[in-house]
Scaffold this motif. Structure first.
Motif, PDB file in Angstrom:
ATOM      1  N   GLY A 276       0.745  -1.137   0.012  1.00 23.65           N
ATOM      2  CA  GLY A 276      -0.046  -0.214   0.006  1.00 23.65           C
ATOM      3  C   GLY A 276       0.789   1.254  -0.030  1.00 23.65           C
ATOM      4  N   ASP A 277       0.159   2.233  -0.109  1.00 28.34           N
ATOM      5  CA  ASP A 277       0.770   3.783   0.005  1.00 28.34           C
ATOM      6  C   ASP A 277       0.996   4.136   1.351  1.00 28.34           C
ATOM      7  N   PHE A 278       1.949   5.057   1.474  1.00 25.73           N
ATOM      8  CA  PHE A 278       2.180   5.638   2.822  1.00 25.73           C
ATOM      9  C   PHE A 278       2.468   7.296   2.689  1.00 25.73           C
ATOM     10  N   VAL A 279       2.205   7.888   3.325  1.00 29.81           N
ATOM     11  CA  VAL A 279       2.515   9.423   3.417  1.00 29.81           C
ATOM     12  C   VAL A 279       4.085   9.759   3.127  1.00 29.81           C
ATOM     13  N   GLY A 280       4.374  10.420   1.844  1.00 26.96           N
ATOM     14  CA  GLY A 280       5.481  10.811   1.482  1.00 26.96           C
ATOM     15  C   GLY A 280       6.269   9.859   0.615  1.00 26.96           C
ATOM     16  N   ARG A 281       5.525   8.723   0.147  1.00 19.76           N
ATOM     17  CA  ARG A 281       6.327   7.721  -0.464  1.00 19.76           C
ATOM     18  C   ARG A 281       6.830   8.342  -1.716  1.00 19.76           C
ATOM     19  N   THR A 282       6.086   9.281  -2.488  1.00 13.18           N
ATOM     20  CA  THR A 282       6.623   9.523  -3.880  1.00 13.18           C
ATOM     21  C   THR A 282       7.863  10.337  -3.663  1.00 13.18           C
ATOM     22  N   ALA A 283       7.721  11.289  -2.803  1.00 11.74           N
ATOM     23  CA  ALA A 283       8.854  12.366  -2.528  1.00 11.74           C
ATOM     24  C   ALA A 283      10.130  11.349  -1.947  1.00 11.74           C
ATOM     25  N   LEU A 284      10.039  10.445  -1.224  1.00 14.88           N
ATOM     26  CA  LEU A 284      11.101   9.689  -0.715  1.00 14.88           C
ATOM     27  C   LEU A 284      11.558   8.639  -1.489  1.00 14.88           C
ATOM     28  N   GLU A 285      10.778   8.371  -2.440  1.00 19.48           N
ATOM     29  CA  GLU A 285      11.341   7.431  -3.524  1.00 19.48           C
ATOM     30  C   GLU A 285      12.318   8.464  -4.486  1.00 19.48           C
ATOM     31  N   ALA A 286      11.934   9.664  -4.649  1.00 20.27           N
ATOM     32  CA  ALA A 286      13.055  10.433  -5.472  1.00 20.27           C
ATOM     33  C   ALA A 286      14.178  10.886  -4.457  1.00 20.27           C
ATOM     34  N   ALA A 287      13.861  10.955  -3.268  1.00 16.75           N
ATOM     35  CA  ALA A 287      14.998  11.226  -2.315  1.00 16.75           C
ATOM     36  C   ALA A 287      16.033  10.062  -2.426  1.00 16.75           C
ATOM     37  N   ALA A 288      15.599   8.778  -2.211  1.00 17.20           N
ATOM     38  CA  ALA A 288      16.405   7.708  -2.333  1.00 17.20           C
ATOM     39  C   ALA A 288      17.113   7.694  -3.595  1.00 17.20           C
ATOM     40  N   GLU A 289      16.624   7.999  -4.468  1.00 17.96           N
ATOM     41  CA  GLU A 289      17.432   7.890  -6.079  1.00 17.96           C
ATOM     42  C   GLU A 289      18.433   8.969  -6.073  1.00 17.96           C
ATOM     43  N   ARG A 290      17.978  10.297  -5.407  1.00 16.76           N
ATOM     44  CA  ARG A 290      19.079  11.247  -5.343  1.00 16.76           C
ATOM     45  C   ARG A 290      20.354  10.874  -4.405  1.00 16.76           C
ATOM     46  N   ALA A 291      19.935  10.349  -3.259  1.00 16.18           N
ATOM     47  CA  ALA A 291      21.031   9.900  -2.431  1.00 16.18           C
ATOM     48  C   ALA A 291      22.075   9.055  -2.821  1.00 16.18           C
ATOM     49  N   ALA A 292      21.422   7.895  -3.862  1.00 17.95           N
ATOM     50  CA  ALA A 292      22.210   6.992  -4.562  1.00 17.95           C
ATOM     51  C   ALA A 292      23.038   7.587  -5.470  1.00 17.95           C
ATOM     52  N   THR A 293      22.655   8.437  -6.375  1.00 19.43           N
ATOM     53  CA  THR A 293      23.271   8.836  -7.488  1.00 19.43           C
ATOM     54  C   THR A 293      24.077   9.905  -7.183  1.00 19.43           C
ATOM     55  N   ASP A 294      23.251  11.198  -6.771  1.00 22.21           N
ATOM     56  CA  ASP A 294      24.067  12.431  -6.621  1.00 22.21           C
ATOM     57  C   ASP A 294      23.444  13.363  -5.423  1.00 22.21           C
ATOM     58  N   PRO A 295      24.155  12.933  -4.276  1.00 22.64           N
ATOM     59  CA  PRO A 295      23.678  13.465  -2.971  1.00 22.64           C
ATOM     60  C   PRO A 295      24.435  14.962  -3.068  1.00 22.64           C
ATOM     61  N   PRO A 296      23.667  15.984  -2.682  1.00 28.85           N
ATOM     62  CA  PRO A 296      24.216  17.096  -2.492  1.00 28.85           C
ATOM     63  C   PRO A 296      25.062  17.410  -1.317  1.00 28.85           C
ATOM     64  N   ARG A 297      24.647  16.793  -0.271  1.00 31.61           N
ATOM     65  CA  ARG A 297      25.248  16.780   1.245  1.00 31.61           C
ATOM     66  C   ARG A 297      25.150  15.538   1.863  1.00 31.61           C
ATOM     67  N   LYS A 298      25.939  15.096   2.776  1.00 37.01           N
ATOM     68  CA  LYS A 298      25.900  14.124   3.540  1.00 37.01           C
ATOM     69  C   LYS A 298      26.252  14.418   5.113  1.00 37.01           C
ATOM     70  N   LEU A 299      25.694  13.619   6.100  1.00 39.76           N
ATOM     71  CA  LEU A 299      25.903  13.829   7.278  1.00 39.76           C
ATOM     72  C   LEU A 299      27.161  13.223   7.696  1.00 39.76           C
TER      73      LEU A 299
END
Length: 381
Positions: A276-299
């Motif tokens: 099922g769906d959950f709040v923020g899924r679409t945005a978090l899928e994009a964030a996961a891809e960004r973190a894997a390929t071109d993260p702007p900053r890291k902790l």
């Protein structure tokens, strides 16, 4: 006019112990009882006793309580076994973190959500709203009840290598069989409690959820049982340096609505494979891809080469040019390491442990720091 801070059931006892009190998230809480360094080292080597009654407890019950949590949070909570707990997060529709949480499954149809004090109302409101959201077109919500239980609990924590022995002297509960991130009902010094093997210090320890009227009795029993092994009352100041050394994020510092779990290096808590769906899924899928390929900053972790202490909001710079490459989110002297440490978000190009030429701008002076992997401290199991 501002509201007066709230007081825990242990307020008079803290003052009798000479605690320095501070307003924290609308609560008057003990900052320290004496030396925060001594309290910190006691938790690392012996044990510390904390009042955490400012945390926010929210109970969910009903046939679809687990389904509601699966929709409202990023984790897969319906898969949690009874008696276990899980660290998770609640995000907004854009993937920003509203709070980080611990969820305990108390029964087949009952969960306890523990929120940070500063965000408890936000979490309660979000869970209440999300309860009716998913099936709006059918005119019904999840078959679950969301209940504000913040006034139903006091929360005490015993943390440190001696914590298990202290608690064993006061309870018949099977602590040896109690795994990390698990909880069971029992009695401690005759006080009914939810006994959870959780904590925010990087050490073994327990958090005890009890009725507020039982809090002082339990505190005194734990204090007496811990006398022989050096247990000390411990305040929020050392709790902060303990969690910093352990690389644990703090809401409002490492975690905000402007960061996603993936920005904070905690993408593992997001369960895309749940049904099922959950709040923020679409945005978090994009964030996961960004973190894997071109993260702007890291902790990252930063360890000082000198003695000057960085604080949240200080700029991280490239030493040679002075170019700003990040920002400190938390910083303090580390009693365990004997030098200042910090967590910071830095440009990905400077995030590899061992990266040279990084400094922190401390009141106009560029102090050299070494980039290291988190955590700074990890206990020996």
């Amino acid at each position: 006019m501002t509201d007066a801070p709230r007081h825990t059931a242990l307020d008079a006892l803290h003052r009798a112990l000479g605690a320095t009190m501070t307003d924290f998230a609308g609560w008057d809480m003990p900052l320290r009882y004496g030396s925060e360094r001594d309290e910190h080292l006691a938790v690392r080597t012996r044990a510390g006793l904390f009042d955490l009654s400012h945390m926010g407890e929210i109970t969910l019950t009903g046939p679809q309580a687990g389904d509601l949590l699966d929709y409202a949070l990023v984790g897969h909570l319906s898969a949690l076994a009874v008696g276990r707990a899980r660290y998770t997060m609640i995000c907004d529709a854009e993937g920003g973190i509203l709070d980080d949480l611990i969820v305990y499954r108390l029964g087949e149809l009952e969960y306890l959500v523990v929120a940070n004090a500063s965000n408890a109302q936000v979490v309660l409101d979000a869970l209440t709203e999300r309860r009716g959201h998913l099936r709006r077109s059918r005119g019904e919500g999840f078959d679950a009840t969301v209940r504000d239980d913040r006034d139903a609990y006091a929360l005490l924590a015993v943390q440190g290598p001696e914590s298990s022995g202290i608690l064993k002297s006061l309870t018949d509960a099977d602590l040896d069989g109690l795994k990390y991130y698990a909880g069971l009902p029992g009695t401690v010094a005759g006080v009914p409690a939810l006994i959870a093997r959780t904590g925010y210090t990087g050490e073994d320890g327990f958090e005890l959820f009890v009725a507020p009227g039982d809090a002082e009795r339990l505190w005194r029993a734990l204090t007496e049982a811990g006398k022989g092994v050096g247990l000390v009352p411990s305040g929020l100041s050392c709790r902060d340096t303990l969690r910093l050394e352990a690389g644990m994020p703090l809401y409002g510092h490492e975690l905000t609505t402007a960061t996603t779990p993936f920005d904070a290096g905690l993408g593992r808590v997001v369960k895309f494979d749940k049904k099922g769906d959950f709040v923020g899924r679409t945005a978090l899928e994009a964030a996961a891809e960004r973190a894997a390929t071109d993260p702007p900053r890291k902790l990252v972790g930063l360890v000082a080469e000198g003695r000057r202490v960085p604080r949240a909001g200080y700029a991280v710079v490239e030493a040679a040019s002075g170019k700003v490459i990040g920002e400190v989110t938390s910083g303090a002297p580390s009693p365990t390491l004997g030098k200042p440490v910090a967590m910071a978000y830095v440009d990905a190009a400077y995030a590899e442990p061992g990266t040279a030429g990084v400094a922190v701008d401390i009141r106009g002076r560029h102090e050299p720091y070494q980039v290291v992997a988190l955590p700074f401290y990890k206990r020996q199991r």
